[in-house]
Design a protein around this motif. Sequence first.
Motif, PDB file in Angstrom:
ATOM      1  N   ALA A 194      58.989  -5.152  66.304  1.00 32.91           N
ATOM      2  CA  ALA A 194      59.163  -4.029  67.220  1.00 32.91           C
ATOM      3  C   ALA A 194      59.066  -2.713  66.472  1.00 32.91           C
ATOM      4  O   ALA A 194      58.529  -1.732  66.967  1.00 32.91           O
ATOM      5  CB  ALA A 194      60.511  -4.126  67.931  1.00 32.91           C
ATOM      6  N   ALA A 195      59.603  -2.707  65.250  1.00 32.90           N
ATOM      7  CA  ALA A 195      59.573  -1.478  64.453  1.00 32.90           C
ATOM      8  C   ALA A 195      58.147  -1.067  64.133  1.00 32.90           C
ATOM      9  O   ALA A 195      57.844   0.106  63.996  1.00 32.90           O
ATOM     10  CB  ALA A 195      60.356  -1.678  63.163  1.00 32.90           C
ATOM     11  N   ALA A 196      57.269  -2.066  64.021  1.00 35.44           N
ATOM     12  CA  ALA A 196      55.884  -1.761  63.711  1.00 35.44           C
ATOM     13  C   ALA A 196      55.267  -0.883  64.785  1.00 35.44           C
ATOM     14  O   ALA A 196      54.385  -0.076  64.525  1.00 35.44           O
ATOM     15  CB  ALA A 196      55.085  -3.056  63.577  1.00 35.44           C
ATOM     16  N   GLY A 197      55.763  -1.030  66.032  1.00 41.14           N
ATOM     17  CA  GLY A 197      55.250  -0.209  67.109  1.00 41.14           C
ATOM     18  C   GLY A 197      56.066   1.036  67.325  1.00 41.14           C
ATOM     19  O   GLY A 197      55.940   1.681  68.342  1.00 41.14           O
ATOM     20  N   GLY A 198      56.984   1.351  66.409  1.00 38.03           N
ATOM     21  CA  GLY A 198      57.785   2.551  66.544  1.00 38.03           C
ATOM     22  C   GLY A 198      58.946   2.377  67.481  1.00 38.03           C
ATOM     23  O   GLY A 198      59.368   3.319  68.124  1.00 38.03           O
ATOM     24  N   GLY A 199      59.498   1.145  67.598  1.00 32.61           N
ATOM     25  CA  GLY A 199      60.555   0.879  68.565  1.00 32.61           C
ATOM     26  C   GLY A 199      61.879   1.529  68.235  1.00 32.61           C
ATOM     27  O   GLY A 199      62.630   1.874  69.132  1.00 32.61           O
ATOM     28  N   VAL A 200      62.219   1.688  66.956  1.00 34.68           N
ATOM     29  CA  VAL A 200      63.525   2.228  66.595  1.00 34.68           C
ATOM     30  C   VAL A 200      63.375   3.262  65.494  1.00 34.68           C
ATOM     31  O   VAL A 200      62.393   3.263  64.761  1.00 34.68           O
ATOM     32  CB  VAL A 200      64.468   1.106  66.081  1.00 34.68           C
ATOM     33  CG1 VAL A 200      64.787   0.129  67.174  1.00 34.68           C
ATOM     34  CG2 VAL A 200      63.875   0.392  64.882  1.00 34.68           C
ATOM     35  N   LEU A 273      56.381  -6.749  57.474  1.00 29.29           N
ATOM     36  CA  LEU A 273      56.936  -5.413  57.299  1.00 29.29           C
ATOM     37  C   LEU A 273      56.808  -4.956  55.853  1.00 29.29           C
ATOM     38  O   LEU A 273      56.528  -3.777  55.585  1.00 29.29           O
ATOM     39  CB  LEU A 273      58.406  -5.399  57.724  1.00 29.29           C
ATOM     40  CG  LEU A 273      59.114  -4.040  57.594  1.00 29.29           C
ATOM     41  CD1 LEU A 273      58.435  -2.990  58.459  1.00 29.29           C
ATOM     42  CD2 LEU A 273      60.579  -4.171  57.965  1.00 29.29           C
ATOM     43  N   ILE A 274      56.996  -5.880  54.913  1.00 28.60           N
ATOM     44  CA  ILE A 274      56.841  -5.529  53.492  1.00 28.60           C
ATOM     45  C   ILE A 274      55.427  -5.022  53.232  1.00 28.60           C
ATOM     46  O   ILE A 274      55.229  -4.020  52.510  1.00 28.60           O
ATOM     47  CB  ILE A 274      57.155  -6.749  52.603  1.00 28.60           C
ATOM     48  CG1 ILE A 274      58.661  -7.035  52.612  1.00 28.60           C
ATOM     49  CG2 ILE A 274      56.675  -6.514  51.169  1.00 28.60           C
ATOM     50  CD1 ILE A 274      59.048  -8.318  51.917  1.00 28.60           C
ATOM     51  N   ALA A 278      54.498  -1.440  52.013  1.00 31.22           N
ATOM     52  CA  ALA A 278      53.715  -1.265  50.785  1.00 31.22           C
ATOM     53  C   ALA A 278      52.536  -0.330  51.035  1.00 31.22           C
ATOM     54  O   ALA A 278      52.247   0.564  50.226  1.00 31.22           O
ATOM     55  CB  ALA A 278      53.224  -2.622  50.285  1.00 31.22           C
ATOM     56  N   ALA A 279      51.855  -0.530  52.178  1.00 30.44           N
ATOM     57  CA  ALA A 279      50.732   0.349  52.517  1.00 30.44           C
ATOM     58  C   ALA A 279      51.222   1.776  52.726  1.00 30.44           C
ATOM     59  O   ALA A 279      50.579   2.744  52.295  1.00 30.44           O
ATOM     60  CB  ALA A 279      50.033  -0.167  53.776  1.00 30.44           C
ATOM     61  N   SER A 280      52.370   1.898  53.392  1.00 32.33           N
ATOM     62  CA  SER A 280      52.933   3.226  53.611  1.00 32.33           C
ATOM     63  C   SER A 280      53.313   3.875  52.293  1.00 32.33           C
ATOM     64  O   SER A 280      53.077   5.072  52.079  1.00 32.33           O
ATOM     65  CB  SER A 280      54.157   3.123  54.530  1.00 32.33           C
ATOM     66  OG  SER A 280      54.753   4.387  54.715  1.00 32.33           O
ATOM     67  N   CYS A 281      53.918   3.085  51.392  1.00 32.79           N
ATOM     68  CA  CYS A 281      54.308   3.620  50.076  1.00 32.79           C
ATOM     69  C   CYS A 281      53.086   4.081  49.297  1.00 32.79           C
ATOM     70  O   CYS A 281      53.126   5.110  48.612  1.00 32.79           O
ATOM     71  CB  CYS A 281      55.070   2.564  49.286  1.00 32.79           C
ATOM     72  SG  CYS A 281      56.751   2.287  49.895  1.00 32.79           S
ATOM     73  N   GLU A 282      51.986   3.314  49.381  1.00 32.53           N
ATOM     74  CA  GLU A 282      50.768   3.703  48.689  1.00 32.53           C
ATOM     75  C   GLU A 282      50.241   5.028  49.232  1.00 32.53           C
ATOM     76  O   GLU A 282      49.842   5.920  48.477  1.00 32.53           O
ATOM     77  CB  GLU A 282      49.715   2.599  48.851  1.00 32.53           C
ATOM     78  CG  GLU A 282      48.375   2.910  48.198  1.00 32.53           C
ATOM     79  CD  GLU A 282      48.480   3.055  46.692  1.00 32.53           C
ATOM     80  OE1 GLU A 282      47.644   3.772  46.102  1.00 32.53           O
ATOM     81  OE2 GLU A 282      49.411   2.450  46.098  1.00 32.53           O
ATOM     82  N   ALA A 283      50.264   5.153  50.567  1.00 31.54           N
ATOM     83  CA  ALA A 283      49.816   6.401  51.177  1.00 31.54           C
ATOM     84  C   ALA A 283      50.714   7.562  50.754  1.00 31.54           C
ATOM     85  O   ALA A 283      50.229   8.666  50.468  1.00 31.54           O
ATOM     86  CB  ALA A 283      49.805   6.264  52.702  1.00 31.54           C
TER      87      ALA A 283
END
Length: 330
Positions: A194-200, A273-274, A278-283
């Motif tokens: 759910a978090a992947a879609g911005g749920g919380v 999620l990891i 990880a992709a977010s951290c790289e960005a």
Amino acid sequence: DSHRRSLVAVMSAFNEVSFRSKLDKLNDSSQSIQTLSHWIIFYKKPKESAQVWARETLRADPSRRLLFIYLANDVMQNSRRKHTELAAKGVDFVREFSAQLAQVLPETYAAASENTRQKLLRLLSIWEERRVLTAETINALRQNVLNPVGSSTPSNKPSPVSVASEGAKPTSPAKSASSPRGPSPRIKSTSPRAAAGGGVPFKELLESLEEGGLVDELLAERECDVQIEQIEEADVANLEQLQQRQEQATRAITLLKSHRSQLAEELADRRQLILMLAASCEAQHVQCQRLQASLTECEQLASRTEKAASSLNEAREQMAAIAQEAQAAL
């Protein structure tokens, strides 16, 4: 034993976000009610859990409130029946939840259908018959339900409520409620998917993940319902005990299959999620490099500008001195 103590230490924190999410997912099956009841008792936070429970019950759709009260019933009765080494805490759960019932029950009753009202009154009778609460407390609750003075909201300061003696004989909680299944739309899921879609909000998501709610919940349920020593040490010469242990083993296998499925699903979600993190951290790393480069360029330009300004100031002072000398010579 040391491993068990370390697990208990890790699982000792009570997380309101996780509790609200679990309340949101609660359905009218006995297993769902008892699983969440075990989780609440396991954390040994009677005051905090009762306050969150009361607040969320009054926020819930009226059709789900009976279900939440069945949960409180299970907590009050089983907190004394199970985990006998925590008897004192059991009394705390009864006291804290019954104090909040003094505020929750009248509003729930007022908004309920006639069928639900009869079930609520039956619960009061059960608590009286089984001495979960004293007769005085039951009478006060019944009076508030049938003759409400006015609506109220749960407070952090519970009203005085008498708790039945520890010698009372607790029995099984009420079974399935008749309220509709399905989560209320108020609270969004805190699962990684759910978090992947911005749920919380991200902060709440991380708190939920750090809590390790599913592992704690299932471990508490297994400790209560999977008695492997009893199954392994069954007296095969005792036909009655053998049949009981077979039934116990069958229930345990069904429960463990369910646990395996839930754990595998959450493990897959967390691994996903990891990868996302990880992709977010790289960005973010790339952005940090750009920011650092820009900051360095800005500092270098500022240094050059300051030097140029200093040179200009010195030249101006020299020109002023020359002009002053020329004027003096005249």
